[in-house]
Design an enzyme around this catalytic site. Sequence first.
Site, PDB file in Angstrom:
ATOM      1  N   GLU A 258      40.063   1.041  61.308  1.00 43.08           N
ATOM      2  CA  GLU A 258      40.641   0.775  59.632  1.00 43.08           C
ATOM      3  C   GLU A 258      40.317   2.127  58.220  1.00 43.08           C
ATOM      4  OE1 GLU A 258      39.368  -1.997  58.061  1.00 43.08           O
ATOM      5  OE2 GLU A 258      38.028  -3.615  59.800  1.00 43.08           O
ATOM      6  N   CYS A 293      35.947   2.366  50.773  1.00 42.80           N
ATOM      7  CA  CYS A 293      37.199   2.235  51.448  1.00 42.80           C
ATOM      8  C   CYS A 293      37.859   1.449  50.516  1.00 42.80           C
ATOM      9  CB  CYS A 293      37.098   1.740  52.390  1.00 42.80           C
ATOM     10  SG  CYS A 293      36.403   0.674  53.502  1.00 42.80           S
TER      11      CYS A 293
HETATM   12  P1  NAP Z   1      37.567  11.112  59.210  1.00 42.79           P
HETATM   13  O1  NAP Z   1      37.551  12.339  58.831  1.00 42.79           O
HETATM   14  O2  NAP Z   1      38.574  10.119  59.449  1.00 42.79           O
HETATM   15  O3  NAP Z   1      36.042  11.174  60.184  1.00 42.79           O
HETATM   16  C1  NAP Z   1      35.878   9.314  60.987  1.00 42.79           C
HETATM   17  C2  NAP Z   1      35.661   9.793  61.690  1.00 42.79           C
HETATM   18  O4  NAP Z   1      36.118  10.076  62.612  1.00 42.79           O
HETATM   19  C3  NAP Z   1      34.205  10.447  61.763  1.00 42.79           C
HETATM   20  O5  NAP Z   1      33.151  10.162  62.855  1.00 42.79           O
HETATM   21  C4  NAP Z   1      34.919  11.988  62.385  1.00 42.79           C
HETATM   22  O6  NAP Z   1      33.878  12.904  63.187  1.00 42.79           O
HETATM   23  C5  NAP Z   1      35.771  10.602  63.640  1.00 42.79           C
HETATM   24  N1  NAP Z   1      36.629  11.838  64.191  1.00 42.79           N
HETATM   25  C6  NAP Z   1      37.520  13.730  63.408  1.00 42.79           C
HETATM   26  N2  NAP Z   1      38.241  13.771  64.368  1.00 42.79           N
HETATM   27  C7  NAP Z   1      38.195  12.612  65.500  1.00 42.79           C
HETATM   28  C8  NAP Z   1      39.446  12.611  66.480  1.00 42.79           C
HETATM   29  N3  NAP Z   1      40.249  13.769  66.537  1.00 42.79           N
HETATM   30  N4  NAP Z   1      38.857  11.862  68.023  1.00 42.79           N
HETATM   31  C9  NAP Z   1      37.498  10.771  67.289  1.00 42.79           C
HETATM   32  N5  NAP Z   1      37.020  11.342  66.409  1.00 42.79           N
HETATM   33  C10 NAP Z   1      36.965  12.419  64.941  1.00 42.79           C
HETATM   34  O7  NAP Z   1      37.067  10.211  57.808  1.00 42.79           O
HETATM   35  P2  NAP Z   1      35.752  10.706  56.615  1.00 42.79           P
HETATM   36  O8  NAP Z   1      36.332  11.394  56.340  1.00 42.79           O
HETATM   37  O9  NAP Z   1      34.902  10.733  57.652  1.00 42.79           O
HETATM   38  O10 NAP Z   1      35.716   9.428  55.904  1.00 42.79           O
HETATM   39  C11 NAP Z   1      36.833   9.093  54.956  1.00 42.79           C
HETATM   40  C12 NAP Z   1      37.916   8.561  55.036  1.00 42.79           C
HETATM   41  O11 NAP Z   1      37.136   6.950  55.685  1.00 42.79           O
HETATM   42  C13 NAP Z   1      38.449   8.158  53.849  1.00 42.79           C
HETATM   43  O12 NAP Z   1      39.563   7.898  53.724  1.00 42.79           O
HETATM   44  C14 NAP Z   1      38.479   6.240  53.930  1.00 42.79           C
HETATM   45  O13 NAP Z   1      38.777   5.666  53.317  1.00 42.79           O
HETATM   46  C15 NAP Z   1      38.509   6.142  55.199  1.00 42.79           C
HETATM   47  N6  NAP Z   1      37.327   4.511  55.444  1.00 42.79           N
HETATM   48  C16 NAP Z   1      37.423   3.210  55.251  1.00 42.79           C
HETATM   49  C17 NAP Z   1      36.941   2.633  55.621  1.00 42.79           C
HETATM   50  C18 NAP Z   1      37.455   1.045  56.239  1.00 42.79           C
HETATM   51  O14 NAP Z   1      37.528   0.355  56.645  1.00 42.79           O
HETATM   52  N7  NAP Z   1      38.953   0.901  56.629  1.00 42.79           N
HETATM   53  C19 NAP Z   1      35.698   2.794  55.467  1.00 42.79           C
HETATM   54  C20 NAP Z   1      34.779   3.886  55.403  1.00 42.79           C
HETATM   55  C21 NAP Z   1      35.610   4.550  55.158  1.00 42.79           C
HETATM   56  P3  NAP Z   1      33.578  13.786  62.348  1.00 42.79           P
HETATM   57  O15 NAP Z   1      32.618  14.042  61.236  1.00 42.79           O
HETATM   58  O16 NAP Z   1      32.587  14.482  63.244  1.00 42.79           O
HETATM   59  O17 NAP Z   1      34.504  15.193  61.847  1.00 42.79           O
END
Ligand code: NAP
Length: 499
Positions: A258, A293
């Site tokens: 997602e 999102c």
């Molecule tokens: P992110 O940087 O991609 O992080 C999301 C999650 O992934 C965090 O728990 C992060 O942990 C983890 N992560 C990072 N690197 C990883 C790796 N190598 N392996 C496994 N997990 C890893 O996103 P964010 O900044 O938290 O959130 C914002 C983004 O999420 C926006 O683009 C938004 O649109 C999207 N989003 C999408 C939805 C949907 O349902 N489509 C819903 C909400 C948000 P750490 O925090 O420890 O880095």
Amino acid sequence: MQSTPLETSIFIGGEPRAARSGALYDLHNPARPTELVGRAALAGKDDVDDAVKAANAAFPAWAALSFGERADLLRKVAAAIAADEEDVERRSEIFTREHGKIRRETMMELSRLGDRFMQVSAYAERLAQDEQMGPAAAGPPFDTIITRKPRGVAALIVPWNWPLSILGAKLPQALLAGNTVVVKPAQNAAMAPSLTLQIIAEILPPGVVNIITGSARDIGDTLVSHPLVSTVNFTGSVAVGQHVMRIASHRLTPVTLELGGNDAALVLEDVDLHPETFMKMYMGAFASSGQICMAMKRLYVHESRYDEVVQGMLGACSKAVVGDGLLPETTMGPVNNAGQLKVVTDMIAEARAKGADVIESGQIPDEALYQGGGYFQRPTLVLDADQDLSVVRQEQFGPVLPIMKFRTDDEAVAMANDNEFGLCSSVWTPDAERAVALARRLEAGYTYLNNHGPMSQDSRAPFGGVKMSGIGRNLGFEGVLGFMEPHTITGPGGFLFGN
Ligand code: NAP
Ligand code: MG
């Protein structure tokens, strides 16, 4: 405001514990970045290995329960999350202080998580029925059963923006299907999720829910590539989602992704415009300081109604009260982190530099706080925005909304679809037939009619995106099936079901 900093643990095999290294990391308040809110356990690779092994050990017994037995436990979980009102208030306050979002919203996330456990428990009966196919008159001469099995250990990865609601879209589904889980909340919103998850984990048999906090930079790949992890359900950014998919591909581990969105809203010339309509549009774009999102991120308005919509949106923005999310009068808290704030302010600066009409609005009762280093940005509109500005092309994930004009429905659909994302969209018209006809033409996984965003989402239906917004679906019955593998069992016609 300073109280004793809280420390949260990880939770493995039914026990809360520190990271093996003993390490913790600090969480600060986005409204006052020098204020320490607490410390969360900084898990290492060995902790991840422990968590996955605990989940794997718990899997056979959990999978052997009936759907009805697991559903009973999900209902117990729902009750337990909300049982202690004082503790709900406490977790909501911690959540606001670590995240920035207003109290009303942190309370709402907490109750939504419980609601989703209840809702998912109702799928048990339907899941318990295997699909059966006897020989068809002119078709294959077989008796066939299609049964569905849980995948095993599910890694659930959650972003910071709506961590509890998003958990509600994957955790009860994974559990009802019969999987055991390792949950990794985001670094920037770890404490309230981890405290709440701990309540959930304690209701269930040891090892069914395991919780890891820390930095994905250190442990993300270990979790995703672990040989005992059978499925990865990730919510977050496109770049990390792509990385997760690459890492998972080594073992062909299935992924549900997602990812981001850049939702278009199409306001047609016959739209009914009332103060409530503008409040819905405002909330669709600016709730949670725009960090959703499925928020409205591009507003396309028929040229004949453009001025009215701009006036209405300016009015709604001017009522926003921007400040500390703990205060009851605040309607918009800070953005969660410095990096996200910079994305948003850079987009606003670029729009200004290129000559767009940019209007920042909203009330700031505490100017000293607003200017004091917190990650604040008032609600901002970019009027008549050029389709090539990054505030239009890219996901803002913050309190800024571009508004554009269109002349014909075809033009509106073309502009809406001219984007790499395809999460949600909306159509605003009193004409139901026209609304559905236009919705069908939009490249998105979800289209709202006369509303936009999580307040108007039907959680009985599947949720997810097309194009760069992801793969697979959460929520709805499909959201449970996504955590299962079909297993087909076939015999000759008459062998299983008689003649
Ligand atoms: P992110 O940087 O991609 O992080 C999301 C999650 O992934 C965090 O728990 C992060 O942990 C983890 N992560 C990072 N690197 C990883 C790796 N190598 N392996 C496994 N997990 C890893 O996103 P964010 O900044 O938290 O959130 C914002 C983004 O999420 C926006 O683009 C938004 O649109 C999207 N989003 C999408 C939805 C949907 O349902 N489509 C819903 C909400 C948000 P750490 O925090 O420890 O880095
Ligand atoms: Mg991040």
